[in-house]
Structures are given as C-alpha cells and as structure tokens.
Enzyme design. Structure first.
Site, mmCIF file in Angstrom:
data_model
loop_
_atom_site.group_PDB
_atom_site.id
_atom_site.type_symbol
_atom_site.label_atom_id
_atom_site.label_comp_id
_atom_site.label_asym_id
_atom_site.label_seq_id
_atom_site.Cartn_x
_atom_site.Cartn_y
_atom_site.Cartn_z
ATOM 1 N N THR A 113 -0.568 7.622 -0.920
ATOM 2 C CA THR A 113 -1.811 7.732 -1.645
ATOM 3 C C THR A 113 -2.814 6.496 -0.928
ATOM 4 O OG1 THR A 113 -1.337 5.967 -3.059
ATOM 5 C CG2 THR A 113 -0.787 8.353 -3.645
ATOM 6 N N ASP A 122 1.260 -2.241 12.262
ATOM 7 C CA ASP A 122 1.449 -2.529 11.039
ATOM 8 C C ASP A 122 1.754 -4.237 10.970
ATOM 9 O OD1 ASP A 122 3.324 -3.257 8.846
ATOM 10 O OD2 ASP A 122 3.199 -1.364 8.088
ATOM 11 N N ARG A 168 0.788 -0.971 -0.045
ATOM 12 C CA ARG A 168 -0.117 0.124 -0.030
ATOM 13 C C ARG A 168 0.723 0.974 0.159
ATOM 14 N NH1 ARG A 168 -4.424 1.327 4.779
ATOM 15 N NH2 ARG A 168 -2.387 1.847 5.970
ATOM 16 N N ASP A 196 5.465 -5.505 9.387
ATOM 17 C CA ASP A 196 6.312 -5.248 10.570
ATOM 18 C C ASP A 196 6.423 -6.027 11.692
ATOM 19 O OD1 ASP A 196 7.245 -3.221 8.668
ATOM 20 O OD2 ASP A 196 6.296 -1.302 9.815
HETATM 21 C C1 PRP Z 1 -0.939 -4.341 4.945
HETATM 22 C C2 PRP Z 1 -1.889 -5.261 5.168
HETATM 23 C C3 PRP Z 1 -2.886 -5.261 3.721
HETATM 24 C C4 PRP Z 1 -2.860 -3.716 3.560
HETATM 25 C C5 PRP Z 1 -4.255 -3.340 4.248
HETATM 26 O O1 PRP Z 1 -0.025 -4.388 3.857
HETATM 27 O O2 PRP Z 1 -1.215 -6.657 4.932
HETATM 28 O O3 PRP Z 1 -2.358 -5.990 2.492
HETATM 29 O O4 PRP Z 1 -1.885 -3.029 4.227
HETATM 30 O O5 PRP Z 1 -4.655 -2.144 3.517
HETATM 31 P P1 PRP Z 1 -5.766 -1.669 2.643
HETATM 32 O O6 PRP Z 1 -6.770 -2.500 3.060
HETATM 33 O O7 PRP Z 1 -5.778 -0.174 2.853
HETATM 34 O O8 PRP Z 1 -4.943 -1.875 1.402
HETATM 35 P P2 PRP Z 1 1.212 -3.267 3.513
HETATM 36 O O9 PRP Z 1 0.749 -2.551 2.419
HETATM 37 O O10 PRP Z 1 1.526 -2.586 4.931
HETATM 38 O O11 PRP Z 1 2.299 -4.308 2.996
HETATM 39 P P3 PRP Z 1 3.194 -5.522 3.643
HETATM 40 O O12 PRP Z 1 2.231 -6.515 4.075
HETATM 41 O O13 PRP Z 1 4.206 -5.979 2.682
HETATM 42 O O14 PRP Z 1 3.749 -4.843 4.973
HETATM 43 N N1 URA Z 2 -2.270 -2.330 7.208
HETATM 44 C C1 URA Z 2 -1.525 -2.549 8.461
HETATM 45 O O1 URA Z 2 -0.660 -3.391 8.484
HETATM 46 N N2 URA Z 2 -2.478 -2.186 9.517
HETATM 47 C C2 URA Z 2 -3.320 -1.281 9.544
HETATM 48 O O2 URA Z 2 -4.044 -0.918 10.584
HETATM 49 C C3 URA Z 2 -3.646 -0.776 8.036
HETATM 50 C C4 URA Z 2 -3.120 -1.643 7.090
#
Ligand code: PRP
Ligand code: URA
Length: 209
Positions: free
Chosen positions: A108, A200, A104, A203
C-alpha cells in the site's frame, strides 16, 4: 507553505554521487551518510539564534557570542534515519535523540508506526526529523503528526534525497515545517522508489535485503 532548501554544497553533491552508486558497499555507504549528515547539520543550523556574553580571554575582556534559544532534538525515523544521527551529533553533541519507528507497507506504501520514544521536553526543543528518503512523504508526514500530537511546535525535516511527490505531501500536511534536502530527484517509480535515488536506504545502511 514550507520552505524547501536544497543544500547543494559541492562536498554534499560529491558524496551523494557515491551514496547513489550501486557499487558502493555497506561500510562506505554508512560512512558517507554520516559525513553528508554532518555537512547538512552545519547548513541547517545556520539560523540558530545567538546572544552576546562577556568573557575573559588570557589577554583581555571580550564581548562574544554563544548559542541561545531552544535546545535541539534529533528525531530519526527508524530504521534508515539512524544512519544520520551520529553525523548530526558530531556537530550538536548535546542534542537529545528521540526515535519514531515507521515502516512503509510494500503493497500500500502506507506508513505503519511500530515504535515511539521521545525526550520528555520536546515542546521546548527545536526538533530535526531525519530520514535519508522522502519518497511519497507518508512516513515523514506521519512522524511529524506524531510529534505534533505530543506537543512539538518547532520542527524541521532533513532528508538526503526527495521526490517532488514527497515534498508536496509534507508541504500540504505541514506547511509550518521547513524541508532541507541534499538533492531533489526527478520522480517516483511505480513501486514508490525515488528515481534516480539510491535504492533502499535501510537495506544499504544495514546490509539487509
Ligand atoms: C524508507 C525510508 C523512509 C520511507 C520513505 O523506510 O527510510 O522512512 O521509506 O518512504 P515514503 O516517503 O514513501 O514514506 P522503509 O519503510 O523502507 O523502512 P526502513 O527504514 O525500516 O527500511
Ligand atoms: N525508501 C527507500 O529506502 N528508497 C526509496 O527510493 C523510497 C523509499
């Protein structure tokens, strides 16, 4: 409109409390995500079709049931969805696993796809898309779009936590996809994080920052 099921089994609620806590470290967080995923897999597979077969037990012949119908595919959204795969495979060890890489954009909040590798027969499978977080819903909705473009017909979405905004987006974009949640939280904050949430997910699973 998609159905939304909150799988609020007491064990799921208990474990989610520790997943949410900022005092839970990476090792325990990972273990708890796996455990909750196994419990949710048990609930999400309740409606799998069965067929009757006849077998010989050591003492008699019996009519008994085995799974029939479509085989399952598990589709984690990278990265954080990876933390849910082993928990699901504990109950569905023969499932094939496909990967959708999405992150994400922090400014944006729009999802950006960077990887896709799927089993060749996804159109014949019951797919379960897994991601711990359904926040704005952009990532899940895009992942489901990608699967449908490649022929997938039967898709469920399973997330540990969701915001109402994310549920609404998936319902609007994919009314045929049922949504299974560990908990439905209150809202998103101004940075698109789920409140109260767990922070997160990627993370916390992988110990990055
Ligand atoms: C997080 C989570 C989802 C997304 C949710 O991933 O694991 O995939 O955000 O957010 P949304 O519903 O607003 O799209 P992230 O983009 O942080 O990537 P990562 O899993 O690689 O850390
Ligand atoms: N992605 C995450 O990992 N945590 C949130 O709360 C939203 C998006």
């Amino acid at each position: 409109m998609s159905n939304v099921f909150v799988l609020d089994h007491p064990l799921i609620q208990h474990k989610l409390t520790y997943i949410r806590s900022k005092d839970t470290g990476t090792k325990e967080f990972r273990a708890l995500v796996e455990e909750v995923s196994t419990l949710m897999a048990f609930e999400i597979t309740r409606d799998l079709p069965l067929e009757e077969i006849t077998i010989d037990t050591p003492v008699t012949t019996a009519k008994t049931k085995v799974l029939s119908g479509k085989k399952i595919g598990i589709i984690p959204i990278l990265r954080a969805g990876l933390g849910m795969v082993d928990g699901m495979l504990n109950l569905i060890p023969a499932a094939k696993v496909g990967h959708v890489g999405l992150y994400r954009d922090p400014e944006t909040l729009q999802p950006v796809e960077y990887y896709l590798k799927l089993p060749g027969d996804i159109h014949e499978r019951e797919l379960i898309v897994v991601d711990p977080m359904l926040a704005t819903g952009g990532s899940a909705s895009d992942a489901i779009d990608s699967l449908k473009k490649r022929g997938a017909e039967h898709i469920k979405l399973m997330c540990l936590l969701a915001a109402p905004e994310g549920v609404e987006k998936v319902q609007q974009d994919h009314p045929d996809v049922d949504i299974y949640l560990g908990a439905l939280d209150e809202r998103l904050n101004e940075k698109g994080y789920i409140i109260p949430g767990l922070g997160d997910a990627g993370d916390r699973l992988f110990g990055t920052k």
